[in-house]
Design a protein around this motif. Sequence first.
Motif, mmCIF file in Angstrom:
data_model
loop_
_atom_site.group_PDB
_atom_site.id
_atom_site.type_symbol
_atom_site.label_atom_id
_atom_site.label_comp_id
_atom_site.label_asym_id
_atom_site.label_seq_id
_atom_site.Cartn_x
_atom_site.Cartn_y
_atom_site.Cartn_z
ATOM 1 N N GLY A 155 -2.532 -8.225 -7.003
ATOM 2 C CA GLY A 155 -3.827 -8.262 -6.328
ATOM 3 C C GLY A 155 -3.758 -8.466 -4.832
ATOM 4 O O GLY A 155 -4.742 -8.881 -4.225
ATOM 5 N N SER A 156 -2.610 -8.206 -4.205
ATOM 6 C CA SER A 156 -2.543 -8.356 -2.755
ATOM 7 C C SER A 156 -3.475 -7.341 -2.103
ATOM 8 O O SER A 156 -3.649 -6.227 -2.582
ATOM 9 N N ASP A 157 -4.064 -7.748 -1.001
ATOM 10 C CA ASP A 157 -5.074 -6.905 -0.367
ATOM 11 C C ASP A 157 -4.492 -5.866 0.578
ATOM 12 O O ASP A 157 -5.203 -5.021 1.099
ATOM 13 N N GLU A 195 3.100 -6.537 2.940
ATOM 14 C CA GLU A 195 2.404 -6.585 1.654
ATOM 15 C C GLU A 195 2.261 -5.194 1.053
ATOM 16 O O GLU A 195 2.395 -5.020 -0.153
ATOM 17 N N VAL A 196 1.975 -4.210 1.893
ATOM 18 C CA VAL A 196 1.850 -2.833 1.417
ATOM 19 C C VAL A 196 3.187 -2.347 0.873
ATOM 20 O O VAL A 196 3.259 -1.762 -0.216
ATOM 21 N N GLU A 197 4.269 -2.600 1.610
ATOM 22 C CA GLU A 197 5.596 -2.187 1.152
ATOM 23 C C GLU A 197 5.959 -2.872 -0.165
ATOM 24 O O GLU A 197 6.492 -2.235 -1.076
ATOM 25 N N ALA A 198 5.667 -4.161 -0.260
ATOM 26 C CA ALA A 198 5.967 -4.893 -1.489
ATOM 27 C C ALA A 198 5.159 -4.338 -2.663
ATOM 28 O O ALA A 198 5.680 -4.191 -3.776
ATOM 29 N N ALA A 199 3.886 -4.002 -2.420
ATOM 30 C CA ALA A 199 3.037 -3.447 -3.478
ATOM 31 C C ALA A 199 3.557 -2.083 -3.934
ATOM 32 O O ALA A 199 3.571 -1.784 -5.134
ATOM 33 N N VAL A 200 3.984 -1.252 -3.001
ATOM 34 C CA VAL A 200 4.523 0.072 -3.338
ATOM 35 C C VAL A 200 5.809 -0.078 -4.149
ATOM 36 O O VAL A 200 5.999 0.584 -5.172
ATOM 37 N N LEU A 201 6.701 -0.963 -3.710
ATOM 38 C CA LEU A 201 7.949 -1.174 -4.443
ATOM 39 C C LEU A 201 7.690 -1.737 -5.834
ATOM 40 O O LEU A 201 8.367 -1.374 -6.800
ATOM 41 N N ASP A 202 6.686 -2.610 -5.954
ATOM 42 C CA ASP A 202 6.318 -3.158 -7.253
ATOM 43 C C ASP A 202 5.833 -2.051 -8.188
ATOM 44 O O ASP A 202 6.223 -1.985 -9.352
ATOM 45 N N ARG A 203 5.011 -1.152 -7.675
ATOM 46 C CA ARG A 203 4.502 -0.041 -8.490
ATOM 47 C C ARG A 203 5.635 0.905 -8.891
ATOM 48 O O ARG A 203 5.671 1.384 -10.028
ATOM 49 N N ILE A 204 6.550 1.159 -7.989
ATOM 50 C CA ILE A 204 7.708 2.010 -8.311
ATOM 51 C C ILE A 204 8.510 1.369 -9.445
ATOM 52 O O ILE A 204 8.918 2.041 -10.394
ATOM 53 N N ASP A 205 8.709 0.057 -9.364
ATOM 54 C CA ASP A 205 9.437 -0.656 -10.404
ATOM 55 C C ASP A 205 8.721 -0.553 -11.748
ATOM 56 O O ASP A 205 9.354 -0.382 -12.796
#
Length: 177
Positions: A119-121, A127-137
Amino acid sequence: MLDISVSYNRYKFLGHEFLTWLWFLMETAPEQLVNQNEEPVLLGLGSRIVLENSRGEAIETITIKGGESELAEGRLAVQRGAVVTEMNVNLDYNGMVWMFDIKGESLDVSGLKLPESDGSDGSDKQEVEAAVLDRIDLYETVVAFVQHTYTRFIKNRISTEWQNTTVPRMKQWITSS
């Protein structure tokens, strides 16, 4: 060397057998469903399953949507020689649930619904990079599961265990349903 279209048509039945075997495992031996790290996962049929029965030149396609009572029709179709060509599944692992379709012909994963993210904004670049990497994972988790499970299927399929154990158990599953 075989032309790609010849190979595709010659071996596409393996994907259909794979999905039929996967349905069989979900109902009879769910404890055998593990990820690439050999950790147990819960895999369940989702809202849709597509079966195909070839009768000579004619191909009958059966699409089943809904709950357990409708699956009896699917089992009856398998009893009459149909194979699963596509299925919607729910993969539950570590408290997260993925929903997706697998197509037997190509093992394509489609309609993938990922578990909820943190739920990061996305207010800063990190934060955007972390969210993208999380989705890739999260995507890779599903792809790795399908690849690992298909590899297990192929190893079983080419072994003597297939004819001696798996096929008789699948026949019993089909007829007892």
